[in-house]
Design a protein around this motif. Sequence first.
Motif, short mmCIF file in Angstrom:
data_model
loop_
_atom_site.label_atom_id
_atom_site.label_comp_id
_atom_site.label_asym_id
_atom_site.label_seq_id
_atom_site.Cartn_x
_atom_site.Cartn_y
_atom_site.Cartn_z
N ALA A 15 48.88 42.84 84.68
CA ALA A 15 47.72 43.59 84.22
C ALA A 15 48.08 44.76 83.33
N GLU A 16 49.15 45.50 83.67
CA GLU A 16 49.48 46.69 82.88
C GLU A 16 49.91 46.34 81.46
N LEU A 17 50.55 45.17 81.30
CA LEU A 17 50.95 44.75 79.95
C LEU A 17 49.76 44.19 79.18
N ARG A 18 48.81 43.58 79.86
CA ARG A 18 47.60 43.13 79.17
C ARG A 18 46.83 44.32 78.62
N GLU A 19 46.80 45.40 79.37
CA GLU A 19 46.14 46.61 78.90
C GLU A 19 46.85 47.16 77.67
N ALA A 20 48.18 47.09 77.65
CA ALA A 20 48.95 47.61 76.51
C ALA A 20 48.65 46.83 75.24
N LEU A 21 48.23 45.57 75.38
CA LEU A 21 47.90 44.77 74.21
C LEU A 21 46.72 45.34 73.43
N THR A 22 45.83 46.02 74.11
CA THR A 22 44.62 46.54 73.47
C THR A 22 44.80 47.96 72.94
N ALA A 23 45.92 48.62 73.28
CA ALA A 23 46.16 49.99 72.82
C ALA A 23 46.85 49.97 71.46
N THR A 24 46.70 51.05 70.71
CA THR A 24 47.38 51.17 69.42
C THR A 24 48.88 51.32 69.65
N PRO A 25 49.70 50.45 69.06
CA PRO A 25 51.14 50.53 69.32
C PRO A 25 51.76 51.74 68.62
N THR A 26 52.84 52.24 69.19
CA THR A 26 53.62 53.30 68.56
C THR A 26 54.45 52.71 67.43
N ALA A 27 54.39 53.31 66.25
CA ALA A 27 55.13 52.80 65.10
C ALA A 27 56.52 53.43 65.06
N LEU A 28 57.54 52.60 65.07
CA LEU A 28 58.93 53.05 64.96
C LEU A 28 59.34 53.06 63.49
N ASP A 29 60.35 53.84 63.17
CA ASP A 29 60.84 53.91 61.80
C ASP A 29 61.42 52.56 61.37
N PRO A 30 61.40 52.28 60.07
CA PRO A 30 61.93 50.98 59.60
C PRO A 30 63.37 50.73 60.02
N TRP A 31 64.16 51.77 60.16
CA TRP A 31 65.58 51.62 60.51
C TRP A 31 65.84 51.69 62.01
N ASP A 32 64.79 51.75 62.80
CA ASP A 32 64.97 51.78 64.26
C ASP A 32 65.68 50.51 64.72
N PRO A 33 66.55 50.59 65.75
CA PRO A 33 67.24 49.39 66.24
C PRO A 33 66.31 48.27 66.67
N MET A 34 65.10 48.59 67.10
CA MET A 34 64.17 47.53 67.47
C MET A 34 63.60 46.79 66.26
N GLY A 35 63.93 47.28 65.09
CA GLY A 35 63.57 46.56 63.87
C GLY A 35 64.62 45.59 63.39
N ALA A 36 65.68 45.42 64.17
CA ALA A 36 66.73 44.47 63.80
C ALA A 36 66.15 43.07 63.69
N LEU A 37 66.68 42.28 62.78
CA LEU A 37 66.17 40.94 62.54
C LEU A 37 67.04 39.90 63.23
#
Length: 451
Positions: A428-450
Amino acid sequence: MSNGADTKRNRGILTPEQLRQWDEELASDPAARLAMNAVTRTAIDEVALDRERLLNVPLSMSHRLDNWEASDQKRSGRCWLFAALNLLRSDARKKLNVKNFEFSQNHAMYWDKIERANYFLEDMIGLAETAPDDRVTMFLLGNVLDDGGQWNMEVAVFEKHGVVPKALMPETESSSNTSRMNDSLRTLLRKGARLLREAVAAGQTEAEVTALKQSILRDAHRVLTIHLGVPPQNFEWRWNDDDTFHEGGNFTPQSFLAEFTDITLSDYVCLIDDPRAEHPKGRGYTVAHLGNVVGGDPVLYLNTDTDTMKRLAAETIVAGEPVWFGCDVDPQMESKQGVWSANLIDYSAVYGVDLATTKEDRVRYGDSAMTHAMLFTGVDLVDSTPRRWRVENSWGIEKFDKGFCTMDDSWFDEYVFEVVVHKDRLPAELREALTATPTALDPWDPMGALA
C-alpha cells in the motif's frame, strides 16, 4: 606568506625516501612476496577466489522458468533492451508454441536511437541560452546517445514503435558493434547542438529553430539507417511450431506486440534500492533529462528495501513470469561458471589491504551503480525465503551455463539496484508513492546510470 605556501606544497610531494621505505616493507613481507608471485602469473580473480564459497552456491532452483536459449548483445550496450525483449519473448513463445524465438533487438535500438537524438536536440534547444560551460549542458554533451537505458525508456519505445520478429530486422555489423556508429552520430548531434545554440543566439524564430532541428534529425536518420537498415512498417508473419504451420497474417510492429504478448508494459513499475540516507524509502524519484521519447512517460523509481524487492520478484517468478532487473554486474563474479556471491573474491586477503566498504559508500563515491540489466528466470526458495536466483544474461550461449548465471542471495543485497514488477503487487505505501510527485535527481546522480 611564501614559507607557508612552500610548506603546504612540500607536504604533498611524494619523496624518494617514502617510496624506498615502502619498497623495503614490501620486500620484508613474505605474504606480499607470495601474492606478487601468484598475481604476476595468474589472474587476480583466480588467486583471490574463495573456492569453498563457490562450491556452496549450487545451481539448482526450486522454481525455474527458462527452457530457451540465451541471447547475445555482442559488442554493444543494449542489455536493457535485450532483458526487456527477453521478458516479452517469454510470453510470445507460449502464444507461438515455439521453444526459441527472439524479437529484433536491432529494431528496438533503431527506434531508441532516433527518438533519443530528437530528445537530445530538444534538450539543447531548451538549454540554448545557458553558458557554454553550464554543468547540465556539458553533462548531456558528454553522454549523448549512449547504448544503455532504463525501464520506462524501453516502454516508451515499444508502446510507440512496437516490436518485430528478429528474422525481419536481423542484427547488422553495427548493431552488434556500435562504437563507430555511435561516434558518427555523436559528432553529428554535438555539431547540431552548436548550430541550435547559434540559431537561438541569433534570434531565429521558433519555426526556424524547429526546421533546423528537423534537418539535423534527417541526417541522423540517414546515418542510422545506413548502419542498421530499414525497419519494417507492415509485414506478413507465418511460422511453424512443433506440430503445425500457422498462416499468421499481416501485421504492423504495434499490432504484432499486441497479438503475441499479453504483458501490458505500462502496468509495471521500477523499484530501486537507493541506499543513501538523504533519499528516504517509500518515495518516488526521477532523474532530470533522462529519457528518450519526447512525450513519453518520465523515468520513475520507487525507492524501497531489498527485502521488498526480493519478495515481489520471487512472487512474480513463482507465478510464472520472469523479472527484469538492473545491477552492478562486475563485482564478485566467478566468470567461468557465472556465479555471483558477496565476498566470493577476497582481494583484501591477497593485497593485505582493507577494501571493505558499504553499498551506500560505493554509490556515494562512484564505486558502484546499476550498469547492467538482465532477467531473473528462476529462484530457489526455502520457506518462501530466497537463497539464490537464476539469471538470463545476454552474453551468448558459450559462457556460463549456456548463457545463464546463478546469483547467491547475498549478492542481491550488495549489487542489485532495481527490479521491475507489476503495480498490482506493490504494498500500500508504494502504491501511494505512485500518485505523489517524484523527487527529481540531478542528471549526473548515480541513480541516473544507464543499464
